[in-house]
Scaffold this motif. Structure first.
Motif, mmCIF file in Angstrom:
data_model
loop_
_atom_site.group_PDB
_atom_site.id
_atom_site.type_symbol
_atom_site.label_atom_id
_atom_site.label_comp_id
_atom_site.label_asym_id
_atom_site.label_seq_id
_atom_site.Cartn_x
_atom_site.Cartn_y
_atom_site.Cartn_z
ATOM 1 N N GLY A 59 7.888 25.540 46.794
ATOM 2 C CA GLY A 59 7.318 24.848 47.954
ATOM 3 C C GLY A 59 7.142 25.772 49.141
ATOM 4 N N THR A 60 8.101 26.642 49.361
ATOM 5 C CA THR A 60 8.024 27.586 50.466
ATOM 6 C C THR A 60 6.848 28.529 50.300
ATOM 7 N N MET A 61 6.650 29.013 49.085
ATOM 8 C CA MET A 61 5.524 29.913 48.858
ATOM 9 C C MET A 61 4.192 29.189 49.032
ATOM 10 N N LEU A 62 4.108 27.961 48.544
ATOM 11 C CA LEU A 62 2.862 27.210 48.690
ATOM 12 C C LEU A 62 2.559 26.895 50.154
ATOM 13 N N VAL A 63 3.576 26.527 50.905
ATOM 14 C CA VAL A 63 3.390 26.256 52.332
ATOM 15 C C VAL A 63 2.969 27.522 53.067
ATOM 16 N N SER A 64 3.604 28.626 52.740
ATOM 17 C CA SER A 64 3.253 29.897 53.374
ATOM 18 C C SER A 64 1.819 30.304 53.051
ATOM 19 N N THR A 65 1.428 30.123 51.796
ATOM 20 C CA THR A 65 0.060 30.445 51.392
ATOM 21 C C THR A 65 -0.941 29.581 52.137
ATOM 22 N N ALA A 66 -0.651 28.295 52.236
ATOM 23 C CA ALA A 66 -1.547 27.385 52.948
ATOM 24 C C ALA A 66 -1.636 27.733 54.428
ATOM 25 N N ALA A 67 -0.510 28.067 55.032
ATOM 26 C CA ALA A 67 -0.511 28.418 56.454
ATOM 27 C C ALA A 67 -1.324 29.680 56.711
ATOM 28 N N ALA B 162 -3.762 30.808 54.820
ATOM 29 C CA ALA B 162 -5.161 30.485 54.571
ATOM 30 C C ALA B 162 -5.767 29.761 55.766
ATOM 31 N N VAL B 163 -5.023 28.834 56.347
ATOM 32 C CA VAL B 163 -5.516 28.117 57.527
ATOM 33 C C VAL B 163 -5.728 29.082 58.694
ATOM 34 N N CYS B 164 -4.797 29.988 58.891
ATOM 35 C CA CYS B 164 -4.937 30.973 59.970
ATOM 36 C C CYS B 164 -6.181 31.837 59.760
ATOM 37 N N LEU B 165 -6.412 32.280 58.531
ATOM 38 C CA LEU B 165 -7.576 33.121 58.262
ATOM 39 C C LEU B 165 -8.888 32.356 58.426
ATOM 40 N N VAL B 166 -8.914 31.105 57.978
ATOM 41 C CA VAL B 166 -10.132 30.300 58.128
ATOM 42 C C VAL B 166 -10.421 30.033 59.600
ATOM 43 N N LEU B 167 -9.400 29.668 60.357
ATOM 44 C CA LEU B 167 -9.591 29.427 61.791
ATOM 45 C C LEU B 167 -10.009 30.700 62.519
ATOM 46 N N ALA B 168 -9.424 31.812 62.149
ATOM 47 C CA ALA B 168 -9.781 33.078 62.788
ATOM 48 C C ALA B 168 -11.225 33.437 62.502
ATOM 49 N N HIS B 169 -11.675 33.189 61.273
ATOM 50 C CA HIS B 169 -13.061 33.501 60.918
ATOM 51 C C HIS B 169 -14.033 32.529 61.579
ATOM 52 N N LEU C 107 -11.456 34.359 66.252
ATOM 53 C CA LEU C 107 -10.200 34.644 66.941
ATOM 54 C C LEU C 107 -9.543 35.836 66.243
ATOM 55 N N HIS C 108 -9.855 37.023 66.711
ATOM 56 C CA HIS C 108 -9.338 38.232 66.062
ATOM 57 C C HIS C 108 -7.818 38.335 66.150
ATOM 58 N N TRP C 109 -7.255 37.824 67.225
ATOM 59 C CA TRP C 109 -5.809 37.895 67.374
ATOM 60 C C TRP C 109 -5.110 37.047 66.315
ATOM 61 N N LEU C 110 -5.764 35.956 65.872
ATOM 62 C CA LEU C 110 -5.137 35.087 64.879
ATOM 63 C C LEU C 110 -5.070 35.767 63.510
ATOM 64 N N ARG C 111 -6.024 36.631 63.215
ATOM 65 C CA ARG C 111 -5.945 37.402 61.971
ATOM 66 C C ARG C 111 -4.727 38.315 62.008
ATOM 67 N N GLU C 112 -4.462 38.905 63.165
ATOM 68 C CA GLU C 112 -3.320 39.817 63.300
ATOM 69 C C GLU C 112 -1.986 39.070 63.270
ATOM 70 N N GLY D 135 -1.496 36.031 61.979
ATOM 71 C CA GLY D 135 -1.442 35.040 60.909
ATOM 72 C C GLY D 135 -0.223 35.182 60.017
ATOM 73 N N LEU D 136 0.150 36.402 59.699
ATOM 74 C CA LEU D 136 1.322 36.605 58.844
ATOM 75 C C LEU D 136 2.595 36.106 59.522
ATOM 76 N N GLY D 137 2.743 36.405 60.794
ATOM 77 C CA GLY D 137 3.915 35.927 61.531
ATOM 78 C C GLY D 137 3.957 34.411 61.609
ATOM 79 N N VAL D 138 2.796 33.805 61.849
ATOM 80 C CA VAL D 138 2.721 32.341 61.893
ATOM 81 C C VAL D 138 3.083 31.760 60.533
ATOM 82 N N ALA D 139 2.547 32.354 59.467
ATOM 83 C CA ALA D 139 2.839 31.863 58.111
ATOM 84 C C ALA D 139 4.323 31.997 57.781
ATOM 85 N N ILE D 140 4.953 33.060 58.223
ATOM 86 C CA ILE D 140 6.388 33.246 57.969
ATOM 87 C C ILE D 140 7.205 32.188 58.700
#
Length: 100
Positions: A54-62, A64-71, A75-80, A82-87
């Protein structure tokens, strides 16, 4: 460290030869190596318990959402970040899944 000392010159020669033949190969090889290492580590963790899965799936989804929103919103800062937010999202999800 000894292996790195010995293999680095050998691998750099191979790198130069591959770049002459096909430069795209040297873009694909490191990416494939990182993906292989990530999936191996992730697969080992997922087998431990449903909370790990579940943790891995939630992290993957988070992520993915960050990357889609950034694109979508450019929002270039969100790409940078995104990993911290997902963690943080994954740690929160793991806490709530294991506390239940």
């Amino acid at each position: 460290m000894l292996a790195a000392l010995i293999l680095t010159p050998i691998l750099s020669k191979g790198d130069a030869k591959l770049r002459k033949v096909n430069p795209a190969v040297m873009a694909i090889v490191p990416t494939a190596a990182l993906l292989g290492a990530f999936f191996t580590l992730a697969f080992q963790e997922v087998l431990k318990s449903p909370v790990h899965l579940g943790t891995m799936l939630v992290s993957t989804a988070a992520m993915a959402v960050c990357l889609v929103l950034a694109h979508k919103f450019r929002l270039h800062w969100l790409r940078e970040w995104g990993l911290g937010v997902a963690i943080i999202v994954a740690l929160s999800a793991a806490y709530f899944m294991s506390a239940a």
